[in-house]
Scaffold this active site. Structure first.
Site, PDB file in Angstrom:
ATOM      1  N   GLY A 101       0.917  -1.127  -0.118  1.00 59.08           N
ATOM      2  CA  GLY A 101       0.164   0.055  -0.089  1.00 59.08           C
ATOM      3  C   GLY A 101       0.720   1.386  -0.036  1.00 59.08           C
ATOM      4  NE  ARG A 201       1.460   2.554  -6.585  1.00 61.73           N
ATOM      5  CZ  ARG A 201       2.599   3.116  -6.546  1.00 61.73           C
ATOM      6  NH1 ARG A 201       3.626   2.361  -6.640  1.00 61.73           N
ATOM      7  NH2 ARG A 201       2.719   4.087  -6.315  1.00 61.73           N
ATOM      8  CG  ASP A 271       5.591  -3.031  -4.877  1.00 55.63           C
ATOM      9  OD1 ASP A 271       6.265  -3.872  -5.212  1.00 55.63           O
ATOM     10  OD2 ASP A 271       6.205  -2.132  -4.005  1.00 55.63           O
TER      11      ASP A 271
HETATM   12  P1  AMP Z   1       9.271   1.246  -2.861  1.00 54.30           P
HETATM   13  O1  AMP Z   1       9.644  -0.200  -3.266  1.00 54.30           O
HETATM   14  O2  AMP Z   1      10.426   2.325  -2.360  1.00 54.30           O
HETATM   15  O3  AMP Z   1       8.379   1.661  -3.720  1.00 54.30           O
HETATM   16  O4  AMP Z   1       8.449   0.855  -1.572  1.00 54.30           O
HETATM   17  C1  AMP Z   1       7.908  -0.299  -1.158  1.00 54.30           C
HETATM   18  C2  AMP Z   1       6.743  -0.119   0.081  1.00 54.30           C
HETATM   19  O5  AMP Z   1       7.455   0.553   0.963  1.00 54.30           O
HETATM   20  C3  AMP Z   1       5.587   0.726  -0.430  1.00 54.30           C
HETATM   21  O6  AMP Z   1       4.320   0.295   0.142  1.00 54.30           O
HETATM   22  C4  AMP Z   1       5.910   2.305   0.049  1.00 54.30           C
HETATM   23  O7  AMP Z   1       4.616   2.937   0.403  1.00 54.30           O
HETATM   24  C5  AMP Z   1       6.788   1.850   1.371  1.00 54.30           C
HETATM   25  N1  AMP Z   1       7.590   2.586   2.065  1.00 54.30           N
HETATM   26  C6  AMP Z   1       8.729   2.991   1.313  1.00 54.30           C
HETATM   27  N2  AMP Z   1       9.437   4.091   2.246  1.00 54.30           N
HETATM   28  C7  AMP Z   1       8.524   4.511   3.080  1.00 54.30           C
HETATM   29  C8  AMP Z   1       8.406   5.419   4.170  1.00 54.30           C
HETATM   30  N3  AMP Z   1       9.495   6.361   4.401  1.00 54.30           N
HETATM   31  N4  AMP Z   1       7.312   5.434   5.085  1.00 54.30           N
HETATM   32  C9  AMP Z   1       6.240   4.551   4.845  1.00 54.30           C
HETATM   33  N5  AMP Z   1       6.287   3.626   3.960  1.00 54.30           N
HETATM   34  C10 AMP Z   1       7.232   3.651   3.168  1.00 54.30           C
HETATM   35 MG    MG Z   2       6.695   1.721  -4.670  1.00 52.09          MG
END
Ligand code: AMP
Ligand code: MG
Length: 519
Positions: A101, A201, A271
């Site tokens: 999410g 996505r 995602d």
């Molecule tokens: P990404 O692979 O960077 O697109 O992120 C994978 C998941 O981690 C997604 O669900 C993002 O919303 C969550 N996410 C990444 N960084 C943060 C953050 N600083 N705070 C909260 N959720 C995060």
């Molecule tokens: Mg992401």
């Protein structure tokens, strides 16, 4: 600033989480949670894109108003906004990860511009949501600058992408352990406002499918087709088949563009794959300097290098097989999904041939040209040759008397150059002979190559220089780089410095050659 019109169809038409607040939770039988951005201490506009603003009918006066930084820093809402975080899952590095999410992205609403186009506005780094898991919902300045610049650079390169409207400093520190090695540091925080017709996505479809929430999955698929693919005709399975094939086609086109310009996404988890075939989620992405098919900028992926440059086409395909699996309940038999995947293979193969023809300046890609390109790529790799500079310079090689002179600026290592020079010269003569049998005249060939081979790409070290300056309080470098990236295929005399190979100091520096997911 002037008001915007919102229709917010996603949250109006589809079921959301009945629970309020930002508490971390499993959200079942719902596609999103309504959640507001968390206000920040001192929002200040650092940069904006006039082209993306224009999509929203916004002008300089709107952007300059104090309200703009308040809204796009997460401290105020415009009339009609209904913020939400989307619920999705995903396959990360090849494994099902369950519910993920929007952990730090909050969509403010779906704006409809004067031309009737839909643009969803989404803040990245706007504070916690029910999907933040153990993280803080924030983003650091360095990664926000990278996302802001690359979204727009990709657009100007002609690569399908989400866009970026604004970059706002929060005035608050964010603590990050950049290389997960026990050295956390406070860094300046920032928020990018991303803009796209939709941020859905593959993972939005995978999550309800994984939970057996099949009516919800069908509802989302029907909604997506109606809202985002209105040109598709038919109904029932025939419509779903066309839709899936269209997603496959768009994904193939997008990845072929990445390969053409030397872009490495870095985290091609499902995602991070847009259902619209847009490049989405700029994290530890990077640009190929010296041609290395095995390169990935993402240190988190250093071991397996799953998301290395050359694997992107097959990884996109694998991701589509996950999406096909998630959509299987919409079909009585697997054939339509297999046909969709076949569409990916065909579209990618055709786009790859088109890349070969355009990058080499040929009227069309003949059978033997694939080998011509492959042999060149092996030489570029062996000789440590800069991809962008080489292809750009290739247009200046005289087929009547080929030399490496127009390519001088492309070599990183003198001894590797010497070692590959004879083979490269052989290749140039082979290429010259091939051009000799090609119908394109000199001017047409040159123009064709100029349009396929950018002079300016957002080299990792260029972005890092803008970041270093911004962290010292000088944000001019961001606007300057954005301006260079507005015309990547033009010569832009006076801006040679932005078209040079990566300097030695940047070879192994964090941010220039290595990036982590910590952002
Ligand atoms: P990404 O692979 O960077 O697109 O992120 C994978 C998941 O981690 C997604 O669900 C993002 O919303 C969550 N996410 C990444 N960084 C943060 C953050 N600083 N705070 C909260 N959720 C995060
Ligand atoms: Mg992401």
């Amino acid at each position: 600033m002037k008001p915007l019109t919102f229709d917010n169809r996603f949250v109006t038409d589809l079921p959301g989480d009945p629970q309020q607040g930002t508490g971390v939770r499993e959200v079942r039988a719902a596609l999103y949670s309504l959640v507001n951005p968390t206000p920040v201490a001192a929002p200040r506009l650092l940069a904006w894109s006039r082209e993306t603003a224009a999509l929203l009918d916004l002008e300089e006066g709107d952007v300059a108003s104090p309200e703009f930084a308040q809204v796009f820093g997460g401290n105020a809402l415009l009339e009609g906004m209904r913020p939400f975080a989307a619920n999705y899952g995903g396959h990360q590095f090849g494994h099902w990860a369950g519910q993920l999410g929007d952990g730090r992205a909050i969509s403010l609403g779906e704006a409809i511009n004067a031309a009737g186009q839909r643009w969803e506005l989404q803040l990245k780094g706007a504070g916690p949501t029910p999907y933040s898991r153990t993280a803080d919902g924030r983003a650091v300045l360095r990664s926000s600058i990278r996302e802001f610049l690359c979204s727009e650079a990709m657009h100007h390169l002609g690569v399908p992408t989400t866009r970026a409207l604004s970059l706002v400093a929060t005035g608050e520190p964010v603590v990050r352990d950049m290389f997960y090695d026990g050295h956390p540091k406070a860094e300046p925080g920032a928020i990018v406002c991303r803009v796209a017709p939709s941020f859905l996505r593959f993972g939005n479809f995978e999550l309800p499918a994984s939970r057996g929430e099949l009516p919800l999955l069908k509802q989302l698929a029907d909604f997506t087709i109606r809202r985002d693919f209105p040109e598709l005709e038919g109904e029932g399975e025939a419509l779903y088949s066309r839709w899936f094939a269209q997603v496959c086609e768009r994904t193939a086109t997008m990845v072929a563009h990445w390969m053409r310009v030397g872009f490495v996404h870095g985290v091609m988890n499902t995602d991070n794959m847009s259902i619209l075939g847009l490049t989405i989620d700029y994290g530890p992405y990077g640009w190929i300097d010296d041609y290395d098919p095995d390169w990935t900028p993402n240190t988190t992926d250093a071991q397996g290098r799953r998301y290395r440059f050359a694997w992107q086409p097959k990884i996109a395909y694998w991701n589509l097989t996950r999406l096909a699996g998630a959509l299987s309940s919409l079909f009585a038999s697997p054939e339509p999904l297999q046909e969709g995947l076949q569409r990916y293979r065909e579209t990618y193969a055709a786009a790859d041939q088109d890349n070969i023809a355009r990058k080499l300046g040929l009227a069309e890609c003949r059978e033997e040209d694939a080998a011509l390109m492959e042999d060149l790529q092996s030489l570029l790799h062996a000789g440590e040759v800069d991809m962008s500079i080489f292809f750009r310079g290739l247009a200046w090689v005289d087929p009547a008397a080929p030399t490496l002179d127009p390519l001088n600026g492309a070599f990183y290592d003198a001894s590797k150059r010497s070692a590959t020079e004879p083979a490269l010269m052989d290749w140039l003569r082979r290429y010259a002979a091939r051009i000799g049998s090609d119908p394109l005249d000199y001017e047409t060939r040159q123009a064709r190559m100029r349009m396929a081979n950018p002079r300016f790409v957002l080299r990792n070290y260029l972005a890092q220089q803008a970041i270093d300056r911004a962290e010292q309080g000088d944000e001019e470098g961001i606007a300057e780089l954005l301006d260079v990236m507005r015309h990547p295929y033009d010569e832009q005399p006076g801006r040679e410095i932005f078209a040079q190979r990566r300097p030695d100091w940047a070879r192994d520096r964090a941010g220039c050659s290595m990036l982590s997911c910590s952002s």
